[in-house]
Structure formats: C-alpha cells, structure tokens
Design an enzyme around this catalytic site. Structure first.
Site, PDB file in Angstrom:
ATOM      1  N   PRO A 124     -77.655  73.985  72.474  1.00 32.79           N
ATOM      2  CA  PRO A 124     -77.336  72.480  71.571  1.00 32.79           C
ATOM      3  C   PRO A 124     -76.064  71.753  72.169  1.00 32.79           C
ATOM      4  O   PRO A 124     -75.096  72.215  72.666  1.00 32.79           O
ATOM      5  CB  PRO A 124     -76.851  73.138  70.250  1.00 32.79           C
ATOM      6  CG  PRO A 124     -76.454  74.890  70.637  1.00 32.79           C
ATOM      7  CD  PRO A 124     -77.585  74.984  71.786  1.00 32.79           C
ATOM      8  N   ASN A 125     -76.306  70.513  71.954  1.00 33.04           N
ATOM      9  CA  ASN A 125     -75.204  69.553  72.471  1.00 33.04           C
ATOM     10  C   ASN A 125     -75.160  69.254  73.975  1.00 33.04           C
ATOM     11  O   ASN A 125     -74.214  68.416  74.042  1.00 33.04           O
ATOM     12  CB  ASN A 125     -73.998  69.822  71.853  1.00 33.04           C
ATOM     13  CG  ASN A 125     -74.129  69.827  70.254  1.00 33.04           C
ATOM     14  OD1 ASN A 125     -74.501  68.987  69.484  1.00 33.04           O
ATOM     15  ND2 ASN A 125     -73.552  71.035  69.572  1.00 33.04           N
ATOM     16  N   ARG A 138     -69.984  63.691  74.494  1.00 43.26           N
ATOM     17  CA  ARG A 138     -69.240  64.536  73.729  1.00 43.26           C
ATOM     18  C   ARG A 138     -67.957  64.932  74.391  1.00 43.26           C
ATOM     19  O   ARG A 138     -67.833  65.392  75.692  1.00 43.26           O
ATOM     20  CB  ARG A 138     -70.148  65.716  73.291  1.00 43.26           C
ATOM     21  CG  ARG A 138     -70.170  66.880  74.397  1.00 43.26           C
ATOM     22  CD  ARG A 138     -70.822  68.045  74.044  1.00 43.26           C
ATOM     23  NE  ARG A 138     -70.448  68.901  73.069  1.00 43.26           N
ATOM     24  CZ  ARG A 138     -70.748  70.288  73.271  1.00 43.26           C
ATOM     25  NH1 ARG A 138     -71.474  70.726  74.196  1.00 43.26           N
ATOM     26  NH2 ARG A 138     -70.308  71.112  72.507  1.00 43.26           N
ATOM     27  N   TYR A 158     -65.450  68.261  78.726  1.00 40.26           N
ATOM     28  CA  TYR A 158     -66.881  68.292  79.287  1.00 40.26           C
ATOM     29  C   TYR A 158     -67.480  67.235  80.539  1.00 40.26           C
ATOM     30  O   TYR A 158     -68.286  67.359  81.235  1.00 40.26           O
ATOM     31  CB  TYR A 158     -68.187  68.282  78.388  1.00 40.26           C
ATOM     32  CG  TYR A 158     -67.952  69.246  77.365  1.00 40.26           C
ATOM     33  CD1 TYR A 158     -68.113  70.661  77.611  1.00 40.26           C
ATOM     34  CD2 TYR A 158     -67.611  69.101  75.890  1.00 40.26           C
ATOM     35  CE1 TYR A 158     -67.805  71.710  76.767  1.00 40.26           C
ATOM     36  CE2 TYR A 158     -67.428  70.310  75.167  1.00 40.26           C
ATOM     37  CZ  TYR A 158     -67.648  71.566  75.589  1.00 40.26           C
ATOM     38  OH  TYR A 158     -67.435  72.687  74.554  1.00 40.26           O
ATOM     39  N   ASN A 195     -76.973  77.968  79.785  1.00 42.79           N
ATOM     40  CA  ASN A 195     -75.638  77.708  78.903  1.00 42.79           C
ATOM     41  C   ASN A 195     -76.091  77.611  77.463  1.00 42.79           C
ATOM     42  O   ASN A 195     -76.665  76.550  77.090  1.00 42.79           O
ATOM     43  CB  ASN A 195     -75.042  76.222  79.231  1.00 42.79           C
ATOM     44  CG  ASN A 195     -73.903  75.994  78.659  1.00 42.79           C
ATOM     45  OD1 ASN A 195     -73.354  76.691  77.625  1.00 42.79           O
ATOM     46  ND2 ASN A 195     -73.166  74.952  79.349  1.00 42.79           N
ATOM     47  N   ALA A 235     -72.671  76.494  71.792  1.00 42.18           N
ATOM     48  CA  ALA A 235     -72.183  77.412  70.905  1.00 42.18           C
ATOM     49  C   ALA A 235     -73.007  78.688  70.124  1.00 42.18           C
ATOM     50  O   ALA A 235     -72.498  79.611  69.637  1.00 42.18           O
ATOM     51  CB  ALA A 235     -72.125  76.552  69.631  1.00 42.18           C
ATOM     52  N   ASP A 277     -81.083  88.919  72.194  1.00 41.13           N
ATOM     53  CA  ASP A 277     -82.115  90.121  72.345  1.00 41.13           C
ATOM     54  C   ASP A 277     -83.269  89.334  73.097  1.00 41.13           C
ATOM     55  O   ASP A 277     -84.039  90.027  73.815  1.00 41.13           O
ATOM     56  CB  ASP A 277     -82.844  90.112  70.731  1.00 41.13           C
ATOM     57  CG  ASP A 277     -81.978  90.960  70.034  1.00 41.13           C
ATOM     58  OD1 ASP A 277     -81.224  91.635  70.618  1.00 41.13           O
ATOM     59  OD2 ASP A 277     -82.122  91.200  68.705  1.00 41.13           O
ATOM     60  N   GLU A 326     -74.780  83.455  82.943  1.00 42.08           N
ATOM     61  CA  GLU A 326     -74.551  82.819  81.888  1.00 42.08           C
ATOM     62  C   GLU A 326     -73.409  81.601  82.437  1.00 42.08           C
ATOM     63  O   GLU A 326     -72.552  81.751  83.330  1.00 42.08           O
ATOM     64  CB  GLU A 326     -73.733  83.697  80.911  1.00 42.08           C
ATOM     65  CG  GLU A 326     -72.942  83.021  79.682  1.00 42.08           C
ATOM     66  CD  GLU A 326     -72.272  83.925  78.793  1.00 42.08           C
ATOM     67  OE1 GLU A 326     -72.518  85.228  79.089  1.00 42.08           O
ATOM     68  OE2 GLU A 326     -71.452  83.583  78.003  1.00 42.08           O
ATOM     69  N   HIS A 383     -70.769  78.391  81.526  1.00 40.61           N
ATOM     70  CA  HIS A 383     -69.959  77.483  80.577  1.00 40.61           C
ATOM     71  C   HIS A 383     -69.052  76.457  81.424  1.00 40.61           C
ATOM     72  O   HIS A 383     -68.463  76.826  82.188  1.00 40.61           O
ATOM     73  CB  HIS A 383     -69.184  78.189  79.773  1.00 40.61           C
ATOM     74  CG  HIS A 383     -69.776  79.220  78.886  1.00 40.61           C
ATOM     75  ND1 HIS A 383     -70.503  78.883  77.828  1.00 40.61           N
ATOM     76  CD2 HIS A 383     -69.952  80.529  78.952  1.00 40.61           C
ATOM     77  CE1 HIS A 383     -71.040  79.891  77.352  1.00 40.61           C
ATOM     78  NE2 HIS A 383     -70.878  80.958  78.172  1.00 40.61           N
ATOM     79  N   ARG A 388     -59.951  78.779  75.560  1.00 36.66           N
ATOM     80  CA  ARG A 388     -60.255  77.930  74.300  1.00 36.66           C
ATOM     81  C   ARG A 388     -59.878  78.541  72.932  1.00 36.66           C
ATOM     82  O   ARG A 388     -59.167  79.854  72.986  1.00 36.66           O
ATOM     83  CB  ARG A 388     -61.402  76.987  74.440  1.00 36.66           C
ATOM     84  CG  ARG A 388     -61.432  76.320  75.605  1.00 36.66           C
ATOM     85  CD  ARG A 388     -62.688  75.563  75.802  1.00 36.66           C
ATOM     86  NE  ARG A 388     -62.942  74.822  74.680  1.00 36.66           N
ATOM     87  CZ  ARG A 388     -64.032  73.841  74.429  1.00 36.66           C
ATOM     88  NH1 ARG A 388     -64.984  74.021  75.141  1.00 36.66           N
ATOM     89  NH2 ARG A 388     -64.068  73.152  73.194  1.00 36.66           N
TER      90      ARG A 388
HETATM   91  C1  DQA Z   1     -69.802  75.445  76.497  1.00 36.37           C
HETATM   92  C2  DQA Z   1     -68.760  76.127  75.539  1.00 36.37           C
HETATM   93  C3  DQA Z   1     -69.108  76.488  74.121  1.00 36.37           C
HETATM   94  O1  DQA Z   1     -68.238  76.956  73.423  1.00 36.37           O
HETATM   95  C4  DQA Z   1     -69.463  75.263  73.437  1.00 36.37           C
HETATM   96  O2  DQA Z   1     -69.876  75.370  72.066  1.00 36.37           O
HETATM   97  C5  DQA Z   1     -70.398  74.395  74.066  1.00 36.37           C
HETATM   98  C6  DQA Z   1     -70.355  74.345  75.430  1.00 36.37           C
HETATM   99  C7  DQA Z   1     -69.573  75.071  77.638  1.00 36.37           C
HETATM  100  O3  DQA Z   1     -70.405  74.787  78.591  1.00 36.37           O
HETATM  101  O4  DQA Z   1     -68.277  75.006  77.876  1.00 36.37           O
HETATM  102  O5  DQA Z   1     -71.386  73.763  73.313  1.00 36.37           O
HETATM  103  O6  DQA Z   1     -70.993  76.597  76.499  1.00 36.37           O
END
Ligand code: DQA
Length: 149
Positions: free
Chosen positions: A11-12, A19, A24, A76, A79, A89, A100, A102, A109
């Site tokens: 998401p996002n 954003r 970011y 990624n 949240a 799962d 993973e 980020h 943070r």
């Molecule tokens: C994120 C970090 C997460 O905490 C956040 O909710 C995101 C982006 C990152 O890429 O730094 O949406 O995954």
C-alpha cells in the site's frame, strides 16, 4: 534469461514522489520500475511487477508466483509489514526466497515500525537505501539463488 523475479509493492507505494518526499524521495513509482528494469537487464534476470493497496490482492500475487514458478520475490509490504500475519503466512507458504525491502530506515523510525511479521520468512532485509535498495535486493536474491539452487 536467468532467474524469474517478482517485485511486489504494498500500500501507498504507487504514491512514491507524492507521499512524504522528505522520507521517500521525489522519484515516482514509474521511475522505480524503470530503474529496476535497467538493473534486471544488466543482471540478466526476468523481472515482473505488482503493486496493490489491498492485502488480499498481495496474497493472491504471492500465490500466483508459486504457480508461475517465480524464483525469487523482492517485497516491500509497506505498512502491512507491521500488521499482517496473513501476508507473512503467504510468504511462508510458497517457500519462494524473498528479500524484504524498505525505502526508509524503519529501524530509526516510530516503534510500531520496528515490528516485521514477514522478516523471519525472508532470506534478507534491505532498509534505508532509498529506491536503490530494490536493486540491492535483486543482487541478494541472485547471490542466494546461486548458492541454494
Ligand atoms: C516502508 C516503511 C513502512 O513503515 C511504511 O508503512 C511504508 C513504506 C518503506 O519502504 O520505507 O509504507 O515500507
């Protein structure tokens, strides 16, 4: 072409460039895809992409990766990293090596970002490298697959 790698964004992340650019950056989701495509071509890996703001759609994409015989996933989860046992799962159930990612350094943070339900099911984590972290994740997958396949 070598390994088949899926780059999965939660998401996002389609809102990159819009954003919180102080966290970011100013580059967009399309810029991200271009950067990864270039790197994947240099590494001779076949890359595919999926982004969704919906938890279930991400689970469907992980299950589809199993049937598509994807070799590795760069993920990624946004949240959902910090909340979703269902996504953890799903990653566990397909047994596809997953890194993973980020963009921000989640370790410095808010405390709720210190939790990652998927971490224990991944082969590596990349945090705080900005968009370049996705390329690092691809490199780590190639290295892992080279040693374990
Ligand atoms: C994120 C970090 C997460 O905490 C956040 O909710 C995101 C982006 C990152 O890429 O730094 O949406 O995954």
């Amino acid at each position: 072409m070598g390994y088949k790698i899926l780059v999965l964004n939660g998401p996002n992340l389609n809102f990159l460039g819009i954003r919180e650019p102080q966290i970011y950056g100013h580059e967009t989701y399309d810029d991200l895809l271009l950067m990864i495509k270039k790197h994947a071509a240099e590494c001779n890996v076949e890359v595919s992409f999926f982004q969704s703001n919906h938890e279930g759609a991400l689970i469907d994409a992980i299950q589809k990766a199993y049937f598509d015989k994807i070799d590795g996933i760069v993920f990624n989860p946004g949240a959902y990293t910090h909340t979703s046992i269902a996504l953890a799962d799903a990653v566990k159930s397909v047994s596809i090596p997953t890194v993973e990612v980020h963009i921000s350094d989640v370790s410095t943070r808010e405390s709720f970002r210190q939790v990652s339900y998927i971490r224990e099911h991944t082969v590596s984590q990349v945090v705080g490298e900005g968009l370049k972290g996705y390329n690092t994740a691809i490199d780590r997958l190639i290295e892992y697959l080279g040693k374990n396949r």
